[in-house]
Design a protein around this motif. Structure first.
Motif, PDB file in Angstrom:
ATOM      1  N   VAL A  22       0.154   7.847  -7.679  1.00  0.00           N
ATOM      2  CA  VAL A  22       0.393   7.157  -6.408  1.00  0.00           C
ATOM      3  C   VAL A  22       1.355   5.988  -6.610  1.00  0.00           C
ATOM      4  CG1 VAL A  22      -0.692   5.773  -4.599  1.00  0.00           C
ATOM      5  CG2 VAL A  22      -1.764   7.894  -5.350  1.00  0.00           C
ATOM      6  N   THR A  23       1.220   5.274  -7.717  1.00  0.00           N
ATOM      7  CA  THR A  23       2.121   4.155  -8.015  1.00  0.00           C
ATOM      8  C   THR A  23       3.515   4.638  -8.369  1.00  0.00           C
ATOM      9  OG1 THR A  23       0.251   2.852  -8.827  1.00  0.00           O
ATOM     10  CG2 THR A  23       2.442   2.107  -9.485  1.00  0.00           C
TER      11      THR A  23
ATOM     12  N   ASN B 130      -5.343   1.692  -3.759  1.00  0.00           N
ATOM     13  CA  ASN B 130      -4.477   0.555  -3.436  1.00  0.00           C
ATOM     14  C   ASN B 130      -5.109  -0.780  -3.808  1.00  0.00           C
ATOM     15  OD1 ASN B 130      -1.981   1.640  -2.312  1.00  0.00           O
ATOM     16  ND2 ASN B 130      -3.264   2.496  -0.709  1.00  0.00           N
TER      17      ASN B 130
ATOM     18  N   ARG C 118      -4.475  -1.115  -7.434  1.00  0.00           N
ATOM     19  CA  ARG C 118      -3.062  -1.430  -7.660  1.00  0.00           C
ATOM     20  C   ARG C 118      -2.776  -2.905  -7.375  1.00  0.00           C
ATOM     21  NH1 ARG C 118      -0.014   0.627  -4.049  1.00  0.00           N
ATOM     22  NH2 ARG C 118       1.880   0.386  -5.312  1.00  0.00           N
ATOM     23  N   ARG C 119      -3.347  -3.415  -6.287  1.00  0.00           N
ATOM     24  CA  ARG C 119      -3.107  -4.832  -5.966  1.00  0.00           C
ATOM     25  C   ARG C 119      -3.787  -5.746  -6.970  1.00  0.00           C
ATOM     26  NH1 ARG C 119      -3.916  -2.933  -0.741  1.00  0.00           N
ATOM     27  NH2 ARG C 119      -6.052  -3.735  -0.650  1.00  0.00           N
TER      28      ARG C 119
ATOM     29  N   ASP D  46       0.834  -1.195   0.000  1.00  0.00           N
ATOM     30  CA  ASP D  46       0.000   0.000   0.000  1.00  0.00           C
ATOM     31  C   ASP D  46       0.874   1.252   0.000  1.00  0.00           C
ATOM     32  OD1 ASP D  46      -2.287  -1.456  -0.009  1.00  0.00           O
ATOM     33  OD2 ASP D  46      -2.873  -1.016   2.053  1.00  0.00           O
ATOM     34  N   ARG D  47       0.339   2.302  -0.609  1.00  0.00           N
ATOM     35  CA  ARG D  47       1.002   3.599  -0.614  1.00  0.00           C
ATOM     36  C   ARG D  47      -0.004   4.657  -0.207  1.00  0.00           C
ATOM     37  NH1 ARG D  47       5.861   4.222  -3.185  1.00  0.00           N
ATOM     38  NH2 ARG D  47       5.373   6.330  -3.918  1.00  0.00           N
ATOM     39  N   SER D  48       0.446   5.670   0.499  1.00  0.00           N
ATOM     40  CA  SER D  48      -0.427   6.782   0.843  1.00  0.00           C
ATOM     41  C   SER D  48      -0.595   7.677  -0.374  1.00  0.00           C
ATOM     42  CB  SER D  48       0.156   7.585   2.006  1.00  0.00           C
ATOM     43  OG  SER D  48       1.292   8.321   1.583  1.00  0.00           O
TER      44      SER D  48
ATOM     45  N   THR E  34      -4.156   6.893  -9.759  1.00  0.00           N
ATOM     46  CA  THR E  34      -3.491   5.609  -9.573  1.00  0.00           C
ATOM     47  C   THR E  34      -2.090   5.610 -10.183  1.00  0.00           C
ATOM     48  OG1 THR E  34      -5.608   4.454  -9.518  1.00  0.00           O
ATOM     49  CG2 THR E  34      -3.679   3.128 -10.023  1.00  0.00           C
TER      50      THR E  34
ATOM     51  N   ALA F 126      -7.602   6.356  -0.676  1.00  0.00           N
ATOM     52  CA  ALA F 126      -6.389   5.547  -0.627  1.00  0.00           C
ATOM     53  C   ALA F 126      -6.715   4.062  -0.715  1.00  0.00           C
ATOM     54  CB  ALA F 126      -5.610   5.848   0.655  1.00  0.00           C
TER      55      ALA F 126
END
Length: 542
Positions: free
Chosen positions: A222-223, A187, A190-191, A5-7, A219, A183
Motif C-alpha cells: 500500500v505504501t 494507514n 503508516r502515519r 492516506d492511501r486506499s 503495509t 485501510a
C-alpha cells in the motif's frame, strides 16, 4: 511531511517501476518484482476470479507461501470485489494430521468459492476441500493461465479480509475485517511510523499470520516502498543473511516477534557482525507475543556497537479482531518497563494507541480502573472487525461487536502507555493476586529453559487450584527449575510436571502455546505425556 492516506488498491494506479518486492531465493539471491509487474499479475488474478464466477460476497482462500503469486492472489481477490482469506500452507505444521484438522476447520468456516494453492500443496489441500464439499482447489498457475488484466472492481464497504486468529485458546476463529477497517489500520500504521516510499522494509514472518500479512506485506505494498521478503525458514536457517540485508540495503523498518530477537541472540555471535551497520533502522516493531526486557537489552548490546539506536526497538500490541495494530511506541521514544500496583515483575510497555484507536482497562463490571491497576483491555476505533464468521463460541474470552473489542487480555495503563500481562483465561488468583502463565514462562526462560520449550497451565482442576508445566523433551534440570518457579508464585496450588516429546507441545501455526487446549486435555485425562507431582500442595518449598 504529513503521511497521506492511501486506499488498498491505489498502488495499482501509481505503480513505481523503480520500486517493488524482492523475494529471497534459496541460493542467497533475490528475485525483484517491480510494482508494474506485480500490478499486471494482480489484475490477471482478478480476471481469473471473474472467469470462475467469483464476485461480491464470495470468499477466495489463498493457501500459498509468500511470493509473487501470493501477493497477486491477495490483492487480485480484493480487486475482484471478493473477500480474501490467507490460510497456512502445510509447512506451518509439524504434523500432517494437525494440519488436516486445522485446514478442515478453517475451510468449513470460510466456505470459499475459490481456493488458490501453490502447486506443491495442491495434493494436501484438495482432499480436505473435497471432504468439506467445496470446489476443487486451483493451482495459481492455472488461475492466471491465458488471462488478460482487467480493471479492478470498486470494492464495496463489506468484508475485504477474513482473518483467522492464532487459535491459542482453541480452534482458530474467522474474523471479518471490513475494507474500511483494513485501510484504516494500514494507514494508522503508516502515519505512526511515518512510512514513505523511500523507506525499505524487511519481513520474514509468515503471511498467514496477521502481523506478517498486514504489518509485513500489505503495509509495504500500500505504501509502495521496497520490500525484502524472506521465508520463515530462511530466517531460521541463516539469521545472519537477514541482518546483512538490513545493513546492505539500509532497511528502515522490520516487524518482528520477541522470539526473533531471542533467536538472533542465540545464533549470531558478535564477531560475525564485523563490517555490518544498523544505523538505518528506524523501528523494529515488536509484537505478537510478550516482550522480554532482557532480550531487548541483549539485542542492544549485540547491535549497538554497529550503529543500532536503542530507540529503534518499538514494542507494540495488537489483535486480529482489531485488524492488527492497537498500540505502538512512538518513534524516537525509548522503551521502558513498569509493574502493576501490587507487585509482579516489570513489563515492557507496548506504547500508546495508534491514530483512530482507543484503549481502556476495565474491571469485571466493565468500569475503568485507575492507572496501574490490572483489568481487561478494551479497544474501540475504526480498525475493528465487524464480527466473526461461523459460530462465535470460544474459550478465549475475546469478543467484538457494537464498535467494542473485549480482548480477553489483562493489562494496565501507566501515563497513557499500555502494559500487557497475558490472557485472562491463562491466570490463577493466588492470595488475592492474579498470576499469569506468560509471567511464569518468562521466569522459566530467565532460569535457563529455552523459549517455546515450556508452557504453564493454570486453573482449577477437580476443585483444586492447579499449576502445571508442560516440558518438551526436557533436560534433567528443567523440572527442578519449573518446581522452584511454581512454588514461588503459586505455592498453594497442586503443582504438576508433564513431559512430552519435542513436537508434543500444542502450539498454533505461529508457534504460540495453546494453553487452554492443553489445560482442557489435562482435565479430561486425554493429555499425552508423563504426568507427575512437582511438590506437595501448599509446601511452597524453594
Amino acid at each position: 511531511m504529513p503521511i497521506a492516506d492511501r486506499s488498498l488498491l491505489q498502488w495499482l494506479d501509481d505503480a513505481a517501476p523503480d520500486r517493488g518486492l524482492r523475494f529471497a531465493r534459496p541460493d542467497g539471491g533475490w528475485d525483484f518484482w517491480p510494482y508494474p509487474r506485480l500490478r499486471e499479475l494482480t489484475l490477471r488474478v482478478a480476471a481469473g476470479c471473474a472467469a470462475r464466477g467469483v464476485g461480491e460476497g464470495d470468499v477466495v482462500a489463498v493457501v500459498q507461501r509468500c511470493g509473487p503469486g501470493f501477493v497477486a492472489s491477495l490483492f487480485g481477490a480484493i480487486a475482484a470485489g471478493a473477500t480474501v482469506t490467507s490460510i497456512a500452507p502445510p509447512f506451518a505444521f509439524q504434523r500432517g494430521d494437525d494440519y488436516e484438522r486445522h485446514l478442515s476447520h478453517v475451510l468449513g468456516i470460510a466456505r470459499p468459492a475459490l481456493t488458490v494453492t501453490g502447486g506443491a500443496d495442491l495434493g494436501r489441500v484438495a482432499p480436505v476441500a473435497g471432504r468439506a464439499g467445496l470446489a476443487a482447489p486451483v493451482r495459481f498457475e492455472d488461475l492466471v493461465a491465458g488471462t488478460r488484466p482487467v480493471p479492478p472492481a470498486e470494492h464495496r464497504a463489506g468484508t475485504a479480509l477474513l482473518q483467522f486468529t492464532s487459535g491459542s485458546s482453541g480452534f482458530s476463529r474467522g474474523v471479518r475485517i471490513p475494507a474500511r477497517a483494513l485501510a484504516a489500520n494500514v494507514n494508522a500504521i503508516r502515519r505512526h511510523l511515518r512510512l514513505a516510499p523511500d523507506g525499505p522494509i524487511i519481513n520474514w514472518m509468515p503471511v498467514h499470520h496477521d502481523m506478517g500479512l498486514i504489518g509485513g506485506l500489505t503495509t509495504i505494498v500500500v505504501t509502495g516502498c521496497d520490500g525484502w521478503l524472506m521465508q520463515p525458514e530462511d530466517f531460521i536457517r541463516t539469521p545472519l543473511r537477514y541482518l546483512a540485508c538490513i545493513s546492505e540495503q539500509r532497511v528502515r523498518f522490520a516487524p518482528m516477534p520477541n522470539f526473533g530477537l531471542a533467536y538472533i541472540l542465540r545464533r549470531v555471535p558478535p564477531e560475525r557482525l564485523a563490517g555490518l551497520r544498523f544505523d538505518s533502522l528506524r523501528a523494529i516493531i515488536l509484537g505478537a507475543e510478550r516482550i522480554d526486557p532482557r532480550v531487548l537489552e541483549g539485542f542492544e548490546r549485540l547491535l549497538g556497537p554497529h550503529g543500532l539506536d536503542r530507540r529503534a526497538l518499538t514494542p507494540a500490541y495488537g489483535s486480529a479482531e482489531a485488524t492488527l495494530a492497537v498500540t505502538m511506541l512512538p518513534l524516537d521514544e525509548t522503551w521502558s518497563t513498569a509493574a502493576p500496583d501490587g507487585g509482579s515483575a516489570p513489563l515492557v510497555g507496548c506504547g500508546r494507541p495508534i491514530a483512530g484507536t482507543g484503549v481502556r482497562v476495565v474491571d469485571t463490571q466493565g468500569d475503568p480502573v485507575p492507572d496501574g491497576v490490572t483489568g481487561q483491555i478494551v479497544v474501540t476505533g475504526a480498525s475493528l472487525a465487524s464480527g466473526y464468521a461461523g459460530g462465535a463460541g470460544t474459550a478465549s474470552g475475546t469478543s467484538v461487536g457494537g464498535g467494542v473489542l473485549n480482548t480477553g487480555d489483562a493489562g494496565f495503563l501507566r501515563d497513557g502507555q499500555l502494559f500487557v500481562l497475558g490472557r485472562l483465561g491463562d491466570g490463577l488468583k493466588v492470595r488475592g493476586r492474579m498470576v499469569f502463565a506468560e509471567s511464569l514462562e518468562a521466569r522459566f526462560c530467565e532460569l535457563g529453559i529455552p523459549e517455546r520449550r515450556a508452557a504453564a497451565l493454570l486453573g482449577v482442576r477437580d476443585g483444586r487450584p492447579t499449576a502445571a508445566v508442560v516440558l518438551a523433551a526436557p533436560r534433567p534440570d528443567w523440572a527442578e527449575i519449573a518446581r522452584r518457579v511454581l512454588a514461588e508464585h503459586v505455592a498453594d496450588a497442586d503443582l504438576l510436571a508433564i513431559t512430552v516429546p519435542r513436537a508434543g507441545l500444542a502450539v498454533t501455526s505461529s508457534g504460540k502455546p495453546r494453553r487452554r487446549v492443553m489445560w482442557q486435555a489435562l482435565c479430561d485425562g486425554t493429555l499425552q505425556g508423563e504426568i507427575r507431582p512437582l511438590a506437595p500442595a501448599g509446601t511452597g518449598a524453594p
